[in-house]
Write an enzyme that holds these catalytic residues in place. Structure first.
Site, PDB file in Angstrom:
ATOM      1  N   ASN A  87      72.868 -41.316   1.628  1.00 19.89           N
ATOM      2  CA  ASN A  87      73.551 -42.162   0.655  1.00 19.89           C
ATOM      3  C   ASN A  87      73.602 -43.593   1.183  1.00 19.89           C
ATOM      4  OD1 ASN A  87      74.137 -39.888  -0.952  1.00 19.89           O
ATOM      5  ND2 ASN A  87      75.967 -39.437   0.237  1.00 19.89           N
ATOM      6  N   HIS A 100      73.570 -41.849   8.174  1.00 21.11           N
ATOM      7  CA  HIS A 100      73.567 -40.414   8.428  1.00 21.11           C
ATOM      8  C   HIS A 100      72.741 -39.695   7.383  1.00 21.11           C
ATOM      9  CE1 HIS A 100      77.080 -41.540   6.032  1.00 21.11           C
ATOM     10  NE2 HIS A 100      76.939 -40.388   5.403  1.00 21.11           N
ATOM     11  N   HIS A 102      72.374 -36.081   5.466  1.00 19.17           N
ATOM     12  CA  HIS A 102      73.035 -34.810   5.144  1.00 19.17           C
ATOM     13  C   HIS A 102      71.968 -33.715   5.049  1.00 19.17           C
ATOM     14  CE1 HIS A 102      76.947 -36.549   3.551  1.00 19.17           C
ATOM     15  NE2 HIS A 102      76.162 -37.604   3.372  1.00 19.17           N
TER      16      HIS A 102
HETATM   17  P1  5GP Z   1      78.750 -40.229   2.907  1.00 24.83           P
HETATM   18  O1  5GP Z   1      79.664 -40.068   1.737  1.00 24.83           O
HETATM   19  O2  5GP Z   1      79.042 -41.502   3.658  1.00 24.83           O
HETATM   20  O3  5GP Z   1      77.293 -40.060   2.606  1.00 24.83           O
HETATM   21  O4  5GP Z   1      79.098 -39.014   3.872  1.00 24.83           O
HETATM   22  C1  5GP Z   1      80.118 -39.018   4.797  1.00 24.83           C
HETATM   23  C2  5GP Z   1      80.352 -37.584   5.197  1.00 24.83           C
HETATM   24  O5  5GP Z   1      81.098 -37.584   6.407  1.00 24.83           O
HETATM   25  C3  5GP Z   1      81.158 -36.771   4.184  1.00 24.83           C
HETATM   26  O6  5GP Z   1      80.396 -35.634   3.800  1.00 24.83           O
HETATM   27  C4  5GP Z   1      82.422 -36.388   4.958  1.00 24.83           C
HETATM   28  O7  5GP Z   1      82.900 -35.117   4.639  1.00 24.83           O
HETATM   29  C5  5GP Z   1      81.992 -36.510   6.401  1.00 24.83           C
HETATM   30  N1  5GP Z   1      83.024 -36.865   7.348  1.00 24.83           N
HETATM   31  C6  5GP Z   1      83.942 -37.870   7.223  1.00 24.83           C
HETATM   32  N2  5GP Z   1      84.722 -37.951   8.315  1.00 24.83           N
HETATM   33  C7  5GP Z   1      84.287 -36.967   9.164  1.00 24.83           C
HETATM   34  C8  5GP Z   1      84.708 -36.556  10.470  1.00 24.83           C
HETATM   35  O8  5GP Z   1      85.633 -37.097  11.070  1.00 24.83           O
HETATM   36  N3  5GP Z   1      84.033 -35.533  11.038  1.00 24.83           N
HETATM   37  C9  5GP Z   1      82.979 -34.891  10.398  1.00 24.83           C
HETATM   38  N4  5GP Z   1      82.383 -33.902  11.052  1.00 24.83           N
HETATM   39  N5  5GP Z   1      82.562 -35.267   9.166  1.00 24.83           N
HETATM   40  C10 5GP Z   1      83.202 -36.289   8.557  1.00 24.83           C
END
Ligand code: 5GP
Length: 114
Positions: A87, A100, A102
């Protein structure tokens, strides 16, 4: 600039459920899984978004994809299939500003994505 939560995880300051680590990347379970298997692959280097990747990051970006595929195989997802998602910024749904990847698997994914 202050480190993001993933920058702090990469630095070993915050724990994670790690599945893989090498010199360039770290892979661990997402804290709020959106599928039966939900792994995040992050660079150890602080890079905020896909927009910040450029020449010099080819090895890093390639490593992230190759490691996601390796972890998918190790977790038994290779045959049934899985999805890789990155994303970027607001419209992409990015919430953590440390690049990151997924890895989502263990159920059939819909298309188009939401
Ligand atoms: P984004 O929305 O930025 O693509 O994804 C961020 C991801 O990071 C989300 O799926 C969320 O659940 C995960 N996430 C956020 N904070 C933490 C954390 O402290 N530890 C882990 N393992 N995942 C996290």
């Amino acid at each position: 600039m202050a480190k993001t939560i993933f920058g702090r995880i990469a630095a070993g300051e915050i724990p994670c459920k790690k599945v893989y680590e090498d010199d360039l990347v770290l892979a661990f379970h997402d804290v709020a899984p959106q599928a039966p298997t939900h792994i995040l692959v992050i660079p150890k280097e602080d890079v905020a978004t896909l927009n910040d990747l450029g020449p010099g990051h080819e090895a890093l970006a390639g490593r992230m994809v190759i490691i996601a595929a390796k972890v998918a195989k190790e977790l038994g997802l290779a045959e049934s299939g899985y999805r890789l998602v990155m994303n970027c910024n607001e419209d992409g749904g990015q919430t953590v500003f440390h690049v990151h990847l997924h890895l989502l698997g263990g159920r059939a994914m819909g298309w188009p994505p939401g």
